[in-house]
Design an enzyme around this catalytic site. Structure first.
Site, mmCIF file in Angstrom:
data_model
loop_
_atom_site.group_PDB
_atom_site.id
_atom_site.type_symbol
_atom_site.label_atom_id
_atom_site.label_comp_id
_atom_site.label_asym_id
_atom_site.label_seq_id
_atom_site.Cartn_x
_atom_site.Cartn_y
_atom_site.Cartn_z
ATOM 1 N N HIS A 53 0.948 -1.274 0.136
ATOM 2 C CA HIS A 53 0.077 0.013 -0.007
ATOM 3 C C HIS A 53 0.792 1.260 0.023
ATOM 4 O O HIS A 53 2.001 1.335 0.403
ATOM 5 C CB HIS A 53 -0.871 0.065 1.465
ATOM 6 C CG HIS A 53 -1.925 -0.946 1.281
ATOM 7 N ND1 HIS A 53 -3.424 -0.910 2.037
ATOM 8 C CD2 HIS A 53 -2.158 -2.167 0.738
ATOM 9 C CE1 HIS A 53 -4.009 -2.034 1.716
ATOM 10 N NE2 HIS A 53 -3.409 -2.768 1.143
ATOM 11 N N GLU A 55 0.846 4.014 1.750
ATOM 12 C CA GLU A 55 1.418 4.353 3.070
ATOM 13 C C GLU A 55 2.376 3.593 3.718
ATOM 14 O O GLU A 55 3.490 4.183 4.252
ATOM 15 C CB GLU A 55 0.008 4.315 4.231
ATOM 16 C CG GLU A 55 -1.044 5.098 3.620
ATOM 17 C CD GLU A 55 -2.146 4.526 2.877
ATOM 18 O OE1 GLU A 55 -3.300 4.705 3.159
ATOM 19 O OE2 GLU A 55 -1.718 3.534 1.922
ATOM 20 N N CYS A 86 -2.894 -0.008 7.275
ATOM 21 C CA CYS A 86 -2.050 1.305 7.178
ATOM 22 C C CYS A 86 -2.035 2.005 8.337
ATOM 23 O O CYS A 86 -1.311 2.803 8.981
ATOM 24 C CB CYS A 86 -2.556 1.867 5.843
ATOM 25 S SG CYS A 86 -1.964 1.065 4.421
#
Length: 151
Positions: A53, A55, A86
């Site tokens: 992801h 992040e 996240c």
């Protein structure tokens, strides 16, 4: 000093990179002392790695750059409200400010994430700011998912 919109535009640039690679267009930037120390964009589909992801990629890069997992003096700019994975990483990395572009349509996800952030917000460990360049951040996501439905 640059403002939230300036950095969110850079996070959007990262989101556009993800879009070009047929990834959900989410981008993240981490800033320390008014300097960008890390960037990330979603790479889950192409890498086959669920943890890729935007992040998490940005957190890994920032930690490597600072040679420390603690990102106390850092601000993260992310185009979409984070998922629980996240959000937990953001709290654990001790990022001091989180600036979010647009919210999620998944209310259950938002409820879970708000619980993850609750203690950190209450104890002033993290400042949360939402809806920075909301129209631009939601527009790229809507465009991406419309394109996916057409496929």
């Amino acid at each position: 000093m640059k403002d939230n919109e300036y950095y969110m535009k850079l996070a959007l640039k990262e989101a556009r990179k993800a879009y070009k690679h047929n990834e959900v267009p989410v981008g993240a930037i981490i800033v320390s002392n008014d300097k960008i120390i890390a960037k990330g964009n979603n790479q889950r589909e192409n890498s086959g790695d669920v943890t890729k992801h935007a992040e998490l990629i940005a957190i890994r890069k920032a930690s490597k750059k600072k040679k420390d997992w603690r990102l106390n003096d850092c601000t993260m700019y992310v185009t979409l409200f984070p998922c629980p994975m996240c959000a937990s990483a953001i709290v654990q990395s001790r990022i001091s400010k989180l600036v979010i572009g647009t919210s999620t349509m998944d209310l259950k996800n938002k409820e879970i994430v708000n619980l993850i952030f609750l203690d950190s917000i209450k104890n002033k460990k993290i400042i949360l700011e939402e809806n920075v360049l909301e129209n631009e951040c939601s527009s790229i996501l809507k465009s991406f998912f419309q394109m996916q439905r057409l496929k």
